[in-house]
Write a protein that holds these residues in place. Structure first.
Motif, PDB file in Angstrom:
ATOM      1  N   UNK A 268       0.799  -1.236   0.157  1.00  0.00           N
ATOM      2  CA  UNK A 268      -0.018   0.038  -0.067  1.00  0.00           C
ATOM      3  C   UNK A 268       0.909   1.276  -0.167  1.00  0.00           C
ATOM      4  N   UNK A 269       2.096   1.155   0.098  1.00  0.00           N
ATOM      5  CA  UNK A 269       3.079   2.475   0.189  1.00  0.00           C
ATOM      6  C   UNK A 269       4.081   2.351  -1.079  1.00  0.00           C
ATOM      7  N   UNK A 270       5.179   1.695  -0.962  1.00  0.00           N
ATOM      8  CA  UNK A 270       6.248   2.028  -1.612  1.00  0.00           C
ATOM      9  C   UNK A 270       6.254   0.933  -2.869  1.00  0.00           C
ATOM     10  N   UNK A 271       5.610  -0.114  -2.843  1.00  0.00           N
ATOM     11  CA  UNK A 271       5.517  -0.906  -4.018  1.00  0.00           C
ATOM     12  C   UNK A 271       5.002  -0.515  -5.356  1.00  0.00           C
ATOM     13  N   UNK A 272       3.837   0.325  -5.195  1.00  0.00           N
ATOM     14  CA  UNK A 272       3.090   0.585  -6.586  1.00  0.00           C
ATOM     15  C   UNK A 272       4.225   1.544  -7.353  1.00  0.00           C
ATOM     16  N   UNK A 273       4.802   2.584  -6.695  1.00  0.00           N
ATOM     17  CA  UNK A 273       5.962   3.494  -7.305  1.00  0.00           C
ATOM     18  C   UNK A 273       6.991   2.439  -7.841  1.00  0.00           C
TER      19      UNK A 273
ATOM     20  N   UNK B 190       3.778  -8.445 -17.767  1.00  0.00           N
ATOM     21  CA  UNK B 190       2.587  -8.656 -16.987  1.00  0.00           C
ATOM     22  C   UNK B 190       2.787  -8.889 -15.510  1.00  0.00           C
ATOM     23  N   UNK B 191       2.430  -7.861 -14.616  1.00  0.00           N
ATOM     24  CA  UNK B 191       2.699  -7.911 -13.466  1.00  0.00           C
ATOM     25  C   UNK B 191       1.307  -8.172 -12.536  1.00  0.00           C
ATOM     26  N   UNK B 192       1.493  -8.928 -11.571  1.00  0.00           N
ATOM     27  CA  UNK B 192       0.112  -9.084 -10.560  1.00  0.00           C
ATOM     28  C   UNK B 192       0.825  -8.818  -9.173  1.00  0.00           C
ATOM     29  N   UNK B 193       0.033  -8.154  -8.183  1.00  0.00           N
ATOM     30  CA  UNK B 193       0.638  -7.822  -7.147  1.00  0.00           C
ATOM     31  C   UNK B 193      -0.727  -8.222  -5.917  1.00  0.00           C
ATOM     32  N   UNK B 194      -0.335  -9.160  -5.081  1.00  0.00           N
ATOM     33  CA  UNK B 194      -1.343  -9.596  -3.960  1.00  0.00           C
ATOM     34  C   UNK B 194      -0.736  -9.180  -2.386  1.00  0.00           C
ATOM     35  N   UNK B 195      -1.696  -8.463  -1.959  1.00  0.00           N
ATOM     36  CA  UNK B 195      -1.314  -8.339  -0.531  1.00  0.00           C
ATOM     37  C   UNK B 195      -2.030  -8.938   0.421  1.00  0.00           C
ATOM     38  N   UNK B 196      -1.001  -9.772   1.409  1.00  0.00           N
ATOM     39  CA  UNK B 196      -1.452 -10.500   2.562  1.00  0.00           C
ATOM     40  C   UNK B 196      -0.675 -10.359   3.424  1.00  0.00           C
ATOM     41  N   UNK B 197      -1.013 -10.902   4.660  1.00  0.00           N
ATOM     42  CA  UNK B 197      -0.133 -10.709   5.772  1.00  0.00           C
ATOM     43  C   UNK B 197       0.984 -12.030   5.648  1.00  0.00           C
ATOM     44  N   UNK B 198       2.004 -11.811   6.461  1.00  0.00           N
ATOM     45  CA  UNK B 198       2.963 -13.062   6.192  1.00  0.00           C
ATOM     46  C   UNK B 198       2.278 -14.417   6.178  1.00  0.00           C
ATOM     47  N   UNK B 199       1.840 -14.730   7.469  1.00  0.00           N
ATOM     48  CA  UNK B 199       1.333 -15.923   7.750  1.00  0.00           C
ATOM     49  C   UNK B 199       0.215 -16.594   6.564  1.00  0.00           C
ATOM     50  N   UNK B 200      -0.261 -15.603   5.770  1.00  0.00           N
ATOM     51  CA  UNK B 200      -0.934 -16.034   4.588  1.00  0.00           C
ATOM     52  C   UNK B 200       0.103 -16.234   3.473  1.00  0.00           C
ATOM     53  N   UNK B 201       0.819 -15.250   3.474  1.00  0.00           N
ATOM     54  CA  UNK B 201       1.953 -14.976   2.331  1.00  0.00           C
ATOM     55  C   UNK B 201       2.582 -16.554   1.853  1.00  0.00           C
ATOM     56  N   UNK B 202       3.179 -16.975   3.239  1.00  0.00           N
ATOM     57  CA  UNK B 202       4.128 -18.162   3.180  1.00  0.00           C
ATOM     58  C   UNK B 202       3.465 -19.332   2.538  1.00  0.00           C
TER      59      UNK B 202
END
Length: 309
Positions: free
Chosen positions: A103-108, A121-133
């Motif tokens: 939500x902060x630095x990655x979009x730029x 083609x890029x996709x970006x998914x936002x999840x907390x660490x316990x969901x990302x792993x």
């Protein structure tokens, strides 16, 4: 033997009939018969018994059919691999990240990374660490940024970094007149605690306050640091957050100050186990490091060091 013969055999086994197999493959029945006859000659055993204009698979045919199926499954996997190579050729990158970064630095950073890569083609998914792993372990992401320390046994760890937490306060707060907020400045200060009671984030903060004999006035608690800036803007209290979440604080409604003594905040890249890192993924890591360096000081660390800082 050749693929045409094997395909004819597999189709007969699936349809149970030479005529049906011929129709499915869009060839003549004599052509199917000839392919099977040549295959039987190559193999040295009969595949079908012909009785009353029908064919019946022999025991040898049933055993051979299992091996033929393995052959065609391998061909299907080759086709899937070719699809993946074509996607890499045009460029695809699936990125996962904790919300504080997404939500902060990655979009730029992503916007800059994509310049000159029109086919990417890029996709970006936002999840907390316990969901990302587990998502990374399941190959749902090619690369992800998680908060450390974390249980990374199911993934491959990449570059890791340490930053320092900062103090955020409402606009017009007394902290506006100081360059650095020290722990003793939090004495009896309306305070928004961050992290669940069993999190390392919360425990490190509590330990520091206890060791320094400082007692803030805890008015509210949130589990995630990204939730604190909106509450600070509303004048609820001050909070200690990571430098990325602090960017969610509007400069018109809040202020950000360094905090002492230092409270570490660690992040790192992870990728699926057995995944060979591509040049595209390495280029993204390089872009992330260069992009973040413009606004946040990151110190490279070993991933296991996040447990002891």
């Amino acid at each position: 033997m050749n693929t045409k013969q094997l395909n004819a055999f597999r189709t007969i086994m699936q349809t149970g009939s030479m005529s049906d197999a011929a129709r499915r493959l869009e060839v003549s029945q004599p052509a199917i018969s000839r392919l099977i006859r040549d295959l039987e000659q190559d193999l040295g055993f009969s595949l079908f018994e012909r009785r009353n204009s029908r064919v019946y698979a022999t025991a040898a045919a049933r055993a051979f059919s299992r091996q033929v199926q393995f052959h065609f499954s391998g061909l299907e996997r080759l086709a899937q691999s070719a699809d993946q190579i074509r996607q890499m050729k045009s460029g695809s990158l699936r990125i996962g990240a904790i919300p504080a970064l997404a939500q902060t630095v990655l979009p730029g950073i992503i916007a800059g990374f994509r310049r000159g890569r029109d086919d990417l083609a890029i996709s970006l998914g936002a999840h907390e660490t316990d969901e990302l792993l587990p998502r990374v372990a399941g190959h749902q992401f090619d690369i992800a940024l998680v908060e450390l320390p974390a249980d990374t046994a199911m993934v491959r760890s990449g570059p890791a970094y340490r930053a320092e937490r900062v103090c955020i306060a409402p606009a017009g707060h007394a902290f506006a007149g100081t360059g650095t907020v020290r722990v003793e400045d939090l004495e009896r200060e309306p305070f928004i605690a961050v992290g669940s009671a069993d999190s390392l984030w919360y425990q490190r903060t509590e330990r520091l306050l206890r060791d320094c004999l400082v007692r803030p006035d805890e008015v509210l608690s949130v589990e995630r640091p990204a939730l604190a800036p909106a509450l600070v803007q509303e004048g609820v209290g001050v909070a200690l957050v990571d430098p990325f979440s602090s960017r969610l604080l509007s400069p018109e409604h809040g202020l950000v100050r360094p905090f002492e003594p230092a409270l570490p905040y660690c992040i790192g890249f992870v990728q699926p186990l057995g995944h060979e890192q591509s040049s595209l993924e390495q280029a993204f890591i390089d872009s992330f490091e260069a992009g973040v360096a413009r606004s946040v000081t990151l110190q490279p660390i070993e991933p296991e060091d996040a447990h002891v800082v």
